[in-house]
Scaffold this active site. Structure first.
Site, PDB file in Angstrom:
ATOM      1  N   THR A 254       0.819  -1.213   0.000  1.00  0.00           N
ATOM      2  CA  THR A 254       0.000   0.000   0.000  1.00  0.00           C
ATOM      3  C   THR A 254       0.853   1.263   0.000  1.00  0.00           C
ATOM      4  O   THR A 254       1.996   1.240   0.465  1.00  0.00           O
ATOM      5  CB  THR A 254      -0.901  -0.002   1.257  1.00  0.00           C
ATOM      6  N   ASP A 255       0.256   2.360  -0.449  1.00  0.00           N
ATOM      7  CA  ASP A 255       0.971   3.650  -0.386  1.00  0.00           C
ATOM      8  C   ASP A 255       1.076   4.173   1.042  1.00  0.00           C
ATOM      9  O   ASP A 255       1.845   5.099   1.323  1.00  0.00           O
ATOM     10  CB  ASP A 255       0.302   4.695  -1.293  1.00  0.00           C
ATOM     11  N   GLU A 256       0.299   3.567   1.977  1.00  0.00           N
ATOM     12  CA  GLU A 256       0.300   4.088   3.355  1.00  0.00           C
ATOM     13  C   GLU A 256       1.642   3.894   4.044  1.00  0.00           C
ATOM     14  O   GLU A 256       1.913   4.532   5.066  1.00  0.00           O
ATOM     15  CB  GLU A 256      -0.818   3.431   4.166  1.00  0.00           C
TER      16      GLU A 256
ATOM     17  N   TYR B  57      -1.838  -0.234  11.042  1.00  0.00           N
ATOM     18  CA  TYR B  57      -1.978  -0.952   9.759  1.00  0.00           C
ATOM     19  C   TYR B  57      -0.782  -0.658   8.853  1.00  0.00           C
ATOM     20  O   TYR B  57      -0.134  -1.571   8.326  1.00  0.00           O
ATOM     21  CB  TYR B  57      -3.282  -0.541   9.053  1.00  0.00           C
TER      22      TYR B  57
ATOM     23  N   LYS C 254       2.161  -3.174   7.400  1.00  0.00           N
ATOM     24  CA  LYS C 254       2.434  -3.384   5.966  1.00  0.00           C
ATOM     25  C   LYS C 254       3.890  -3.019   5.660  1.00  0.00           C
ATOM     26  O   LYS C 254       4.552  -3.693   4.872  1.00  0.00           O
ATOM     27  CB  LYS C 254       1.476  -2.559   5.096  1.00  0.00           C
TER      28      LYS C 254
ATOM     29  N   ASN D 141     -11.978  14.074   0.871  1.00  0.00           N
ATOM     30  CA  ASN D 141     -13.119  13.215   1.240  1.00  0.00           C
ATOM     31  C   ASN D 141     -14.442  13.941   1.044  1.00  0.00           C
ATOM     32  O   ASN D 141     -15.417  13.361   0.552  1.00  0.00           O
ATOM     33  CB  ASN D 141     -12.985  12.758   2.691  1.00  0.00           C
TER      34      ASN D 141
HETATM   35  P1  NAD Z   1      -9.718  -7.197   2.254  1.00  0.00           P
HETATM   36  O1  NAD Z   1      -9.725  -6.914   3.724  1.00  0.00           O
HETATM   37  O2  NAD Z   1     -10.922  -6.904   1.453  1.00  0.00           O
HETATM   38  O3  NAD Z   1      -9.383  -8.740   2.008  1.00  0.00           O
HETATM   39  C1  NAD Z   1      -8.385  -9.411   2.712  1.00  0.00           C
HETATM   40  C2  NAD Z   1      -8.563 -10.911   2.470  1.00  0.00           C
HETATM   41  O4  NAD Z   1      -7.522 -11.587   3.190  1.00  0.00           O
HETATM   42  C3  NAD Z   1      -9.900 -11.469   2.976  1.00  0.00           C
HETATM   43  O5  NAD Z   1     -10.444 -12.352   2.027  1.00  0.00           O
HETATM   44  C4  NAD Z   1      -9.521 -12.215   4.252  1.00  0.00           C
HETATM   45  O6  NAD Z   1     -10.375 -13.314   4.528  1.00  0.00           O
HETATM   46  C5  NAD Z   1      -8.096 -12.661   3.939  1.00  0.00           C
HETATM   47  N1  NAD Z   1      -7.299 -12.833   5.167  1.00  0.00           N
HETATM   48  C6  NAD Z   1      -7.172 -11.933   6.189  1.00  0.00           C
HETATM   49  N2  NAD Z   1      -6.381 -12.467   7.149  1.00  0.00           N
HETATM   50  C7  NAD Z   1      -6.003 -13.691   6.711  1.00  0.00           C
HETATM   51  C8  NAD Z   1      -5.178 -14.701   7.247  1.00  0.00           C
HETATM   52  N3  NAD Z   1      -4.604 -14.570   8.464  1.00  0.00           N
HETATM   53  N4  NAD Z   1      -4.969 -15.834   6.532  1.00  0.00           N
HETATM   54  C9  NAD Z   1      -5.551 -15.978   5.312  1.00  0.00           C
HETATM   55  N5  NAD Z   1      -6.369 -15.055   4.755  1.00  0.00           N
HETATM   56  C10 NAD Z   1      -6.583 -13.938   5.453  1.00  0.00           C
HETATM   57  O7  NAD Z   1      -8.441  -6.448   1.711  1.00  0.00           O
HETATM   58  P2  NAD Z   1      -8.217  -5.692   0.301  1.00  0.00           P
HETATM   59  O8  NAD Z   1      -8.693  -4.304   0.426  1.00  0.00           O
HETATM   60  O9  NAD Z   1      -8.686  -6.564  -0.790  1.00  0.00           O
HETATM   61  O10 NAD Z   1      -6.615  -5.632   0.281  1.00  0.00           O
HETATM   62  C11 NAD Z   1      -5.851  -6.713  -0.260  1.00  0.00           C
HETATM   63  C12 NAD Z   1      -4.380  -6.353  -0.151  1.00  0.00           C
HETATM   64  O11 NAD Z   1      -4.121  -5.159  -0.887  1.00  0.00           O
HETATM   65  C13 NAD Z   1      -3.910  -6.084   1.268  1.00  0.00           C
HETATM   66  O12 NAD Z   1      -2.620  -6.622   1.419  1.00  0.00           O
HETATM   67  C14 NAD Z   1      -3.887  -4.572   1.367  1.00  0.00           C
HETATM   68  O13 NAD Z   1      -2.906  -4.147   2.296  1.00  0.00           O
HETATM   69  C15 NAD Z   1      -3.504  -4.195  -0.051  1.00  0.00           C
HETATM   70  N6  NAD Z   1      -3.988  -2.864  -0.516  1.00  0.00           N
HETATM   71  C16 NAD Z   1      -5.306  -2.521  -0.384  1.00  0.00           C
HETATM   72  C17 NAD Z   1      -5.736  -1.290  -0.894  1.00  0.00           C
HETATM   73  C18 NAD Z   1      -7.179  -0.868  -0.817  1.00  0.00           C
HETATM   74  O14 NAD Z   1      -7.494   0.284  -1.167  1.00  0.00           O
HETATM   75  N7  NAD Z   1      -8.108  -1.708  -0.394  1.00  0.00           N
HETATM   76  C19 NAD Z   1      -4.818  -0.428  -1.513  1.00  0.00           C
HETATM   77  C20 NAD Z   1      -3.477  -0.816  -1.605  1.00  0.00           C
HETATM   78  C21 NAD Z   1      -3.084  -2.057  -1.113  1.00  0.00           C
HETATM   79  O1  DAU Z   2      -4.147   4.059   0.478  1.00  0.00           O
HETATM   80  C1  DAU Z   2      -4.366   2.684   0.413  1.00  0.00           C
HETATM   81  C2  DAU Z   2      -5.201   2.239   1.586  1.00  0.00           C
HETATM   82  O2  DAU Z   2      -6.514   2.736   1.368  1.00  0.00           O
HETATM   83  C3  DAU Z   2      -5.220   0.733   1.780  1.00  0.00           C
HETATM   84  O3  DAU Z   2      -3.928   0.281   2.086  1.00  0.00           O
HETATM   85  C4  DAU Z   2      -6.178   0.344   2.913  1.00  0.00           C
HETATM   86  O4  DAU Z   2      -6.255  -1.067   3.012  1.00  0.00           O
HETATM   87  C5  DAU Z   2      -7.543   0.909   2.581  1.00  0.00           C
HETATM   88  O5  DAU Z   2      -8.438   0.616   3.630  1.00  0.00           O
HETATM   89  C6  DAU Z   2      -7.466   2.417   2.351  1.00  0.00           C
HETATM   90  O6  DAU Z   2      -7.156   3.120   3.585  1.00  0.00           O
HETATM   91  P1  DAU Z   2      -7.880   4.503   3.985  1.00  0.00           P
HETATM   92  O7  DAU Z   2      -7.782   4.663   5.437  1.00  0.00           O
HETATM   93  O8  DAU Z   2      -7.409   5.616   3.126  1.00  0.00           O
HETATM   94  O9  DAU Z   2      -9.383   4.149   3.504  1.00  0.00           O
HETATM   95  P2  DAU Z   2     -10.814   4.344   4.212  1.00  0.00           P
HETATM   96  O10 DAU Z   2     -11.830   3.974   3.192  1.00  0.00           O
HETATM   97  O11 DAU Z   2     -10.880   3.714   5.546  1.00  0.00           O
HETATM   98  O12 DAU Z   2     -10.864   5.932   4.423  1.00  0.00           O
HETATM   99  C7  DAU Z   2     -10.725   6.825   3.311  1.00  0.00           C
HETATM  100  C8  DAU Z   2     -10.779   8.234   3.881  1.00  0.00           C
HETATM  101  O13 DAU Z   2     -12.116   8.495   4.361  1.00  0.00           O
HETATM  102  C9  DAU Z   2      -9.865   8.476   5.066  1.00  0.00           C
HETATM  103  O14 DAU Z   2      -9.372   9.808   5.021  1.00  0.00           O
HETATM  104  C10 DAU Z   2     -10.787   8.325   6.280  1.00  0.00           C
HETATM  105  C11 DAU Z   2     -12.114   8.828   5.752  1.00  0.00           C
HETATM  106  N1  DAU Z   2     -13.317   8.205   6.370  1.00  0.00           N
HETATM  107  C12 DAU Z   2     -13.405   6.852   6.395  1.00  0.00           C
HETATM  108  C13 DAU Z   2     -14.495   6.223   6.960  1.00  0.00           C
HETATM  109  C14 DAU Z   2     -14.572   4.715   7.012  1.00  0.00           C
HETATM  110  C15 DAU Z   2     -14.354   9.005   6.859  1.00  0.00           C
HETATM  111  O15 DAU Z   2     -14.275  10.244   6.810  1.00  0.00           O
HETATM  112  N2  DAU Z   2     -15.443   8.373   7.418  1.00  0.00           N
HETATM  113  C16 DAU Z   2     -15.549   7.021   7.506  1.00  0.00           C
HETATM  114  O16 DAU Z   2     -16.561   6.525   8.056  1.00  0.00           O
END
Ligand code: NAD
Ligand code: DAU
Length: 349
Positions: free
Chosen positions: A132-134, A157, A161, A256
């Site tokens: 992730t970019d985080e 988190y 990562k 947001n």
């Molecule tokens: P998600 O939470 O939707 O899915 C995670 C999956 O991993 C689920 O199916 C869960 O059952 C499985 N999992 C969790 N813990 C586990 C364990 N201990 N053993 C086996 N399986 C397990 O997550 P996502 O948003 O699809 O993210 C997927 C990957 O991409 C993550 O590594 C996340 O850090 C990365 N990522 C997410 C975003 C985003 O915006 N969502 C952006 C950049 C990177």
């Molecule tokens: O940047 C990549 C990341 O993006 C991934 O690595 C993470 O897995 C993914 O969850 C996401 O993280 P964020 O924290 O940026 O996403 P989230 O959707 O939780 O929040 C997006 C923005 O919105 C953040 O500034 C917090 C704000 N927010 C979020 C929620 C859930 C609100 O204002 N209200 C809310 O209820």
């Protein structure tokens, strides 16, 4: 070329799109989907490929070292695409250790098992780690994260990562394990669990429930359509340079509050409500602890070296996403029953 490819977290949001793309596009690959089916994992997300001859689902936990070792021994995977993770920042603030266990220890278990089964022969092997970019921390008003930006994770988190990325590079450096890492910005699209901003707000608008905007709403994220992330992973997996890192982003920054207003406008149109109806649901609530102000990715390396660019505009991607959530009420009902209700109550009161 035939190979055994292990994809972890394939029942989750991004993983399900990666599974679908690989199962459909690479019939010669045997695709194994390893997922623990936590609250975020849902086999409904991959039901359209469940019967494909090149697909196998394995339920298991990457925290379980004995299970991971025996799975790798049994299948001698050629490649791993690792997405399984605890992924929600708010949950990491409440329970950081769960993030260390899955994201750090779990990743280390996979790396060890892969190294052991390769037994020194890394020809045509690859461990692709999805990150992730985080990990880069928070930006001020200007600037972009590049592949050489120093790591500065701010939430539990992000720290977990970052630690997993470091473990992957350490295995590359110490044991010559072939790896690639990609760091992506915020994804949105179908199958996104409704704890994250976009699906949470779509669901709440549908139900005419409050839209809880953290702090002043001026936090900025760079949004990418999930299918474009899956396409980038495919490209990097096949054409990326081993040992390298690639940033993936949408060139698409939104505060947001602006994003929420756009969502309200589009939802009013889709639901046939009078313009302005959904925006009345916006409520400013207590800020997230340690909230990162701004993320923005410079994805030019991926564009220049491998020719990748997003395929849809934000407006197109959001419209597709909203349509999906409107058409898939049963999916939403299933994932928002039970434990989700407790989470929502504790989080938002
Ligand atoms: P998600 O939470 O939707 O899915 C995670 C999956 O991993 C689920 O199916 C869960 O059952 C499985 N999992 C969790 N813990 C586990 C364990 N201990 N053993 C086996 N399986 C397990 O997550 P996502 O948003 O699809 O993210 C997927 C990957 O991409 C993550 O590594 C996340 O850090 C990365 N990522 C997410 C975003 C985003 O915006 N969502 C952006 C950049 C990177
Ligand atoms: O940047 C990549 C990341 O993006 C991934 O690595 C993470 O897995 C993914 O969850 C996401 O993280 P964020 O924290 O940026 O996403 P989230 O959707 O939780 O929040 C997006 C923005 O919105 C953040 O500034 C917090 C704000 N927010 C979020 C929620 C859930 C609100 O204002 N209200 C809310 O209820």
């Amino acid at each position: 070329m035939s190979k055994n490819v292990l994809i972890t977290g394939g029942a989750g949001f991004i993983g399900s799109h990666v599974i679908r793309l690989f199962v459909k596009n690479y019939p010669k690959y045997q695709i194994f989907n390893l997922d623990a089916l936590t609250y975020a994992g849902n086999l409904e997300n991959v039901k359209d490929v469940a019967e494909a001859p090149n697909y196998t689902f394995v339920r298991g936990n990457i925290k379980d070292v004995n299970f991971v070792n025996s799975l790798f021994k049994k299948h001698s995977f050629d490649s791993v695409i690792h997405l399984a993770a605890e992924s929600h920042v708010d949950r990491s603030i409440k329970d950081p250790n769960a993030f260390i266990e899955t994201n750090v220890i779990g990743t280390s278990n996979l790396l060890n098992a892969f190294r052991n089964t390769c037994n020194g022969n890394f020809e045509n092997k690859l461990f692709y780690h999805v990150s992730t970019d985080e990990v880069y921390g928070s930006l001020g008003k200007t600037g972009l994260f590049t592949e050489s930006t120093a790591y500065d994770p701010q939430s539990p988190y992000a720290a977990s990562k970052a630690a997993s990325d470091h473990m992957v590079r350490a295995f590359g450096n110490t044991y010559h394990l072939p790896f690639i890492i990609s760091n992506c910005s915020n994804n949105y699209g179908a199958n996104h669990f409704p704890e994250k901003l976009i699906p949470l707000f779509i669901n709440n608008i549908k139900n005419s429930a409050t839209l809880p905007v953290y702090g002043d709403g001026q936090y900025t994220r760079d949004w990418l359509f999930v299918e474009d992330h899956a396409r980038a992973i495919d490209l990097i997996f096949h054409k990326g340079k081993v040992g390298d890192t690639y940033n993936i982003g949408g060139f698409n920054e939104w505060t947001n509050l602006d994003l929420v207003h756009l969502l309200c406008k589009l939802m009013d149109e889709k639901l046939g409500r009078k313009q302005g109806t959904s925006a009345k649901l916006i409520s400013f609530v207590k800020d997230r602890a340690g909230h990162d102000r701004r993320y923005a990715i410079d994805a030019s390396k991926l564009n220049k070296e491998l020719g990748w660019e997003p395929s849809v505009t934000f407006e197109e991607g959001l419209a597709k996403t909203i349509d999906w959530y409107i058409e898939n009420q049963e999916w939403l009902d299933n994932v928002t029953s039970g434990a989700y209700k407790d989470y929502y109550e504790k989080m938002y009161g």
